[in-house]
Each structure stands twice: as structure tokens, then as C-alpha cells.
Design a protein around this motif. Sequence first.
Motif, PDB file in Angstrom:
ATOM      1  N   ILE A   8       0.826  -0.980   0.056  1.00 29.41           N
ATOM      2  CA  ILE A   8      -0.308  -0.263  -0.172  1.00 29.41           C
ATOM      3  C   ILE A   8       0.925   1.661  -0.084  1.00 29.41           C
ATOM      4  N   PRO A   9       1.061   1.850  -0.884  1.00 26.82           N
ATOM      5  CA  PRO A   9       1.463   3.109  -1.063  1.00 26.82           C
ATOM      6  C   PRO A   9       1.585   4.389   0.089  1.00 26.82           C
ATOM      7  N   PRO A  10       2.814   4.633   0.699  1.00 24.35           N
ATOM      8  CA  PRO A  10       3.158   5.553   1.307  1.00 24.35           C
ATOM      9  C   PRO A  10       1.885   7.059   1.240  1.00 24.35           C
ATOM     10  N   LEU A  11       1.051   8.660   1.899  1.00 27.18           N
ATOM     11  CA  LEU A  11       0.634   8.777   1.654  1.00 27.18           C
ATOM     12  C   LEU A  11       1.957   9.413   2.262  1.00 27.18           C
ATOM     13  N   ASP A  12       2.767  10.579   1.049  1.00 29.39           N
ATOM     14  CA  ASP A  12       3.831  11.419   1.167  1.00 29.39           C
ATOM     15  C   ASP A  12       3.457  12.513   0.337  1.00 29.39           C
ATOM     16  N   ARG A  13       4.359  13.338  -0.040  1.00 30.14           N
ATOM     17  CA  ARG A  13       4.066  14.215  -1.484  1.00 30.14           C
ATOM     18  C   ARG A  13       3.645  13.949  -2.747  1.00 30.14           C
ATOM     19  N   ARG A  14       4.587  13.143  -2.968  1.00 28.23           N
ATOM     20  CA  ARG A  14       3.808  12.192  -4.459  1.00 28.23           C
ATOM     21  C   ARG A  14       2.733  11.757  -4.444  1.00 28.23           C
ATOM     22  N   SER A  15       1.951  10.995  -2.955  1.00 26.43           N
ATOM     23  CA  SER A  15       0.488  10.203  -3.259  1.00 26.43           C
ATOM     24  C   SER A  15      -0.525  11.229  -2.398  1.00 26.43           C
ATOM     25  N   ALA A  16       0.331  11.948  -1.819  1.00 22.90           N
ATOM     26  CA  ALA A  16      -1.436  13.015  -1.084  1.00 22.90           C
ATOM     27  C   ALA A  16      -0.865  13.977  -1.790  1.00 22.90           C
ATOM     28  N   ARG A  17      -3.245  14.884  -1.385  1.00 24.16           N
ATOM     29  CA  ARG A  17      -2.861  15.921  -1.487  1.00 24.16           C
ATOM     30  C   ARG A  17      -3.602  16.550   0.050  1.00 24.16           C
ATOM     31  N   LEU A  18      -3.706  17.071  -0.090  1.00 22.39           N
ATOM     32  CA  LEU A  18      -4.425  18.066   1.349  1.00 22.39           C
ATOM     33  C   LEU A  18      -5.039  19.414   0.959  1.00 22.39           C
ATOM     34  N   LEU A  19      -6.254  19.700   0.668  1.00 23.91           N
ATOM     35  CA  LEU A  19      -6.906  20.704   0.256  1.00 23.91           C
ATOM     36  C   LEU A  19      -5.807  21.304  -0.922  1.00 23.91           C
ATOM     37  N   GLY A  20      -5.354  20.435  -2.020  1.00 21.10           N
ATOM     38  CA  GLY A  20      -5.141  20.451  -3.026  1.00 21.10           C
ATOM     39  C   GLY A  20      -3.601  21.134  -2.752  1.00 21.10           C
ATOM     40  N   LEU A  21      -3.039  20.952  -1.888  1.00 22.95           N
ATOM     41  CA  LEU A  21      -1.445  20.981  -1.624  1.00 22.95           C
ATOM     42  C   LEU A  21      -1.162  19.979  -1.114  1.00 22.95           C
ATOM     43  N   PRO A  22       0.128  19.582  -1.767  1.00 23.63           N
ATOM     44  CA  PRO A  22       0.800  18.402  -1.485  1.00 23.63           C
ATOM     45  C   PRO A  22       1.383  18.003   0.068  1.00 23.63           C
ATOM     46  N   LEU A  23       1.279  16.700   0.789  1.00 21.84           N
ATOM     47  CA  LEU A  23       2.342  17.193   2.289  1.00 21.84           C
ATOM     48  C   LEU A  23       3.562  17.624   1.941  1.00 21.84           C
ATOM     49  N   PRO A  24       4.086  18.403   3.026  1.00 20.38           N
ATOM     50  CA  PRO A  24       5.508  18.476   2.763  1.00 20.38           C
ATOM     51  C   PRO A  24       6.664  17.561   2.708  1.00 20.38           C
ATOM     52  N   PRO A  25       7.485  18.092   2.326  1.00 25.06           N
ATOM     53  CA  PRO A  25       9.074  17.505   2.367  1.00 25.06           C
ATOM     54  C   PRO A  25       9.143  16.405   4.086  1.00 25.06           C
ATOM     55  N   GLY A  26       9.018  15.179   3.335  1.00 23.10           N
ATOM     56  CA  GLY A  26       9.911  14.519   4.438  1.00 23.10           C
ATOM     57  C   GLY A  26       9.172  13.998   5.459  1.00 23.10           C
ATOM     58  N   LEU A  27       7.798  14.508   5.145  1.00 27.84           N
ATOM     59  CA  LEU A  27       6.711  14.138   5.881  1.00 27.84           C
ATOM     60  C   LEU A  27       5.617  12.861   5.771  1.00 27.84           C
ATOM     61  N   ALA A  28       5.799  11.398   5.752  1.00 35.15           N
ATOM     62  CA  ALA A  28       4.886  10.574   4.952  1.00 35.15           C
ATOM     63  C   ALA A  28       4.434   9.644   6.599  1.00 35.15           C
ATOM     64  N   VAL A  29       2.636   8.878   5.942  1.00 30.73           N
ATOM     65  CA  VAL A  29       2.287   8.171   6.707  1.00 30.73           C
ATOM     66  C   VAL A  29       2.467   6.154   5.845  1.00 30.73           C
ATOM     67  N   ALA A  30       2.675   5.670   6.662  1.00 29.61           N
ATOM     68  CA  ALA A  30       3.878   4.272   6.327  1.00 29.61           C
ATOM     69  C   ALA A  30       2.159   3.218   6.360  1.00 29.61           C
TER      70      ALA A  30
END
Length: 190
Positions: A64-86
Amino acid sequence: MGPAFPAQPGSPLRLVTLDACRLVIGRYPAFRYDARGGGGPGVLEGRTGGEDQAVRFSPAQLRIPPLDRRSARLLGLPLPPGLAVAIQPELLVGTADPAAGSLRLRFQARFQLIIGQHRLAPPLWIDTELTTGSVQGRRHQARGMELGTAGPGVMVGVALVEPCGAAWLDRFLGLPDEALAVLRFRLEES
């Protein structure tokens, strides 16, 4: 119209996760989530009664791909660099009606918040039923979509998220509270 996926007991199949998914926790806005590249092998087992057949996926082989800068957007913005949910799957089993294209899968997983290389809190434990039908919680509701011969399906699930034990994260997320998952997927013969 033929079955949406292989109907013979013992048939190997592959779950493939797609883009345009959503994840919501508590009162927060939905994450738009691109789950492409995820999934894993499974097997359609014997009948459980009626038209339903047991289906099982190996958690060790699920990705299951992590939620991170490449895969997740919140309010149209990507997650900050280095932040992820595995996301570490622990269980994915249930029933399928191949003729109708419907699924009901019990999903258990650990969701781990990571910044850089550091785990910031104990993982959140999720235990839910993903279904191509409808779900209704106290806060969230959604409707899935059966798998068709010409297109993907949508599984939805509502889970109660218990506190993880890190007071700052539990307060920030307002735990305990509900989470909602909306997952677009395909099943393929493998």
C-alpha cells in the motif's frame, strides 16, 4: 454480462489499487490519495454459502503506497517534504460475489507517522470492513461501487480510530474518532 473477476475456486487473482482515492480522519478535510502501484496477490477460495466465495490476500505480499508528497494532497497541496504515513497491512480477507462484482473485506493495518527517518508516535491501528456497498458511521458515510467488466470498483470503509498513546497526536487528531477510506481498485487474473 460475465463475471467481474475469475469465479472458479482456487483462482489466483491480483488486487490493483488505483488513483483518485480518499482518506479522511475525524473532522479534518479529505486527503486525495493516489494509490497507484499498490495491491498484491490473492486467491478466490470455496463457496461460503449462496453466491459468495471466500477471498484471501497475503498481507506479507500486499503493498500500500505511503501517503507522502507524491501520493497525497490535502486542500489541494502536497504533503510537506519528509512527512509520510506508512501503511503496514496485517489482514485482508473476506467474501466476494464474482457474478455481481461485489466484495466485503476485513482490513487491518498499522498507519505509522514518519518525519524523515523518525517514527514520531506509535502507529494508529485500523480495523474496518471495506465493501463495494455502503457504509455509515457517526461522522462519515460513503457508497462503494461493484466491480464491472468494463471498469474499476470502489471499496469504502469506516473505522473507529482509537488513541495511539502519544498524547500530542491523540489530541491533534481528536482521537478516538472515525476514519473513512475510499479505495478505487481492479481485480485481475494472475
